[in-house]
Motif scaffolding. Structure first.
Motif: not given
Ligand code: ZN
Length: 534
Positions: A21-22, A74-75, A414-417, A439-440
């Motif tokens: 995560i970032e 994670s996002l 890698g990101a969770y969307d 949400k992106p």
């Protein structure tokens, strides 16, 4: 060179796992286990095409048995709650201890996780992972008798690399493109380097150096110089005899931790050459520090909106960069919403605008209760990140609704969307898209939704589109007839000096522009991290 026995004549046993995560310490949002997409077993292995039996990597010098542990991603968001972090860490460590002997671990992490109460979460996690691996040893023996599993980390170039984190990791590599179009290549490279080292009996030296420069991702895109050439040079360094990998981290600008800064690690059998190349790269980065510019033209919110409204380029995209959820922003700021509706052309409907992605579960629930076509009065956003104008009151018409259950979870790059309840509300010429969870909106599919029960909003049909994002991801980049990066406030403000870092180690560019005399600079001598004794 190194002194370990090559593993021949038997399959390798390699674990795969990590937590990524970032997280922005300037964002009031708190990330919990619920925000992480967790994969285990076959579902974890399915993430990595090279774990298939017929892949060339799995057959490189003999078969590999890939052992799925825990992968959690994670996002980006706010700091991770301590208990959530401990739950994930405990499971990863427990799964390693129960996996039995392992030759190595493909350690799939981001590198910019912040956890409440910790200042170097990746170092904490890695020390625990190293201890667990040393506990299980390798199929050839226990750690104290030459059976020490190797760790190969695959990271995001926006991660931070402290010495404490790097020391117990045998191999480190990072993405070489931003946007990260090479994310899966990075992971494959980490796996390939690990298999190669094990099969050839290599335990590499690492040359590590941090560069006291902290820049936002929007100034370091590899689409532009100087990042383009710096990152392009890594492949050449890696080809030198005696070098295995070269990696450069921009670091993560939106955490206030001593480790946050750029870093270089060159890995190989030749420690002298690795150090020389690491220092050369670090020096180039330092010398280029003032040449990094924003990936596009920037401006204040009103200035960007006015220019977009007046333009004949359609759609005209604007990045609401300070509240970008994919950099760690809360994604609930109504700052740009207020600025858009303060514009007469948009408010009157003479110019159409689309603004997706304000997180507000209460407002979304009210839209669902009212139904499509109904008029609603809402207090939108500003509830998590309360520092930049608070909620915005509006009355509008519900234009479209989309249920979370109608969308498929996505975990690309890698990101969770995940699928979320979504409502589109129209006010004058503005269509606002509200989401029940962060949400992106980075792809066309994010706007249209599924063919059945989707939002069916096509951003290409609007005059102005304001997205909570920094630099544009490929599909938005392609659709934008023109684009401005609005320097808006929020948890991932591009104006670092406006945020107020207190805990980063000083001197650090850009905070201490005048720390060095003309012609002088920081000590960029690489630290030699010797091979981790097998
Ligand atoms: Zn990144």
């Amino acid at each position: 060179m190194t002194s370990t026995e090559p593993v021949t004549g038997r399959p390798l046993r390699i674990g795969i796992g990590g937590i990524g995560i970032e997280s922005s310490t300037f964002c009031p949002h708190r990330s919990t286990t619920d925000d992480f997409r967790q994969t285990r077993g076959q579902e974890l292995l399915d993430r990595y095409a090279w774990t298939r039996e017929d892949s060339d990597l799995t057959c490189l010098g003999g078969p590999v048995e890939w052992v799925p542990l825990l992968h959690a991603t994670s996002l980006p968001g706010g700091t991770v709650e301590a208990e959530s972090y401990l739950t994930l860490k405990d499971e990863l460590v427990t799964r390693i201890r129960r996996a039995g002997p392992l030759d190595g671990l493909v350690y799939d992490i981001h590198g910019a996780m912040s956890v409440v109460g910790l200042t170097d979460a990746e170092a904490d996690l890695t020390e625990a992972v190293r201890a667990a691996l040393d506990f299980v040893g390798t199929p050839d023996g226990a750690a104290d008798r030459g059976g020490r599993p190797m760790i190969s980390a695959a990271m995001d170039l926006h991660g931070n690399v402290s010495r404490r984190f790097a020391a117990p990791v045998d191999l480190l590599t990072a993405h070489r493109l931003a946007p990260h179009e090479d994310a899966w290549e990075t992971r494959e490279r980490a796996a390939r380097n690990l298999v190669r080292c094990l099969r050839e009996g290599r335990r590499p030296h690492r040359a590590w150096v941090q560069v006291p420069v902290l820049l936002p991702g929007e100034k370091t895109s590899t689409r532009l110089e100087p990042a383009k050439s710096l990152y392009a040079s890594l492949a050449g360094i890696e080809k030198l005899p005696g070098i295995l990998d070269a990696a450069l981290w921009v670091g993560y600008a939106w955490a206030d931790e001593p480790r946050c800064r750029a870093a270089v690690v060159v890995t190989g059998d030749d420690p002298g050459l690795a150090a020389a190349e690491a220092e050369r790269l670090a020096r180039r980065y330092w010398e280029a520090r003032r040449d990094f510019v924003f990936v596009g033209p920037t401006g204040g919110a009103d200035e960007c909106i006015e220019k977009a409204v007046a333009s004949d380029k359609r759609p005209f995209l604007i990045s609401d960069s300070g509240d970008n959820p994919t950099a760690g922003g809360a994604g609930d700021l109504a700052y740009m919403l207020a600025r858009l509706l303060a514009n007469d052309a948009i408010r009157s409907g003479r110019v159409t605008a689309l603004h997706p992605g304000i997180t507000d579960p209460v407002a979304v629930a009210r839209c669902f209760a009212a139904g499509v076509g109904a008029e609603v009065t809402l207090s939108v956003g500003g509830k998590v990140d309360t520092g930049h104008g608070g909620p915005y009151e509006l009355t509008g018409t519900v234009e479209a609704l989309q249920r979370a259950t109608d969308q498929k979870d996505r975990a690309e790059g890698g990101a969770y969307d995940r699928g979320v309840d979504t409502a589109a509300v129209r006010v004058g010429g503005l269509t606002l898209i509200l989401v029940a969870h962060r949400k992106p909106f980075h792809t066309l599919a994010d706007f249209t939704g599924p063919a059945d029960g989707g939002l069916n909003i096509d951003p290409r049909t609007y005059d102005v589109v304001v997205v909570k994002i920094g630099y544009l991801e490929p599909e938005l980049y392609d659709m934008a007839a023109d684009w401005l990066l609005a320097l808006t406030p929020g948890g991932v403000d591009q104006d670092l000096e406006r945020l107020g870092h207190h805990r980063v180690e000083r001197p650090l560019y850009p905070f201490d522009e005048d720390a060095y005399e003309e012609g002088a600079g920081p000590d960029l001598t690489a630290v030699h991290l010797p091979p981790l004794a097998p």
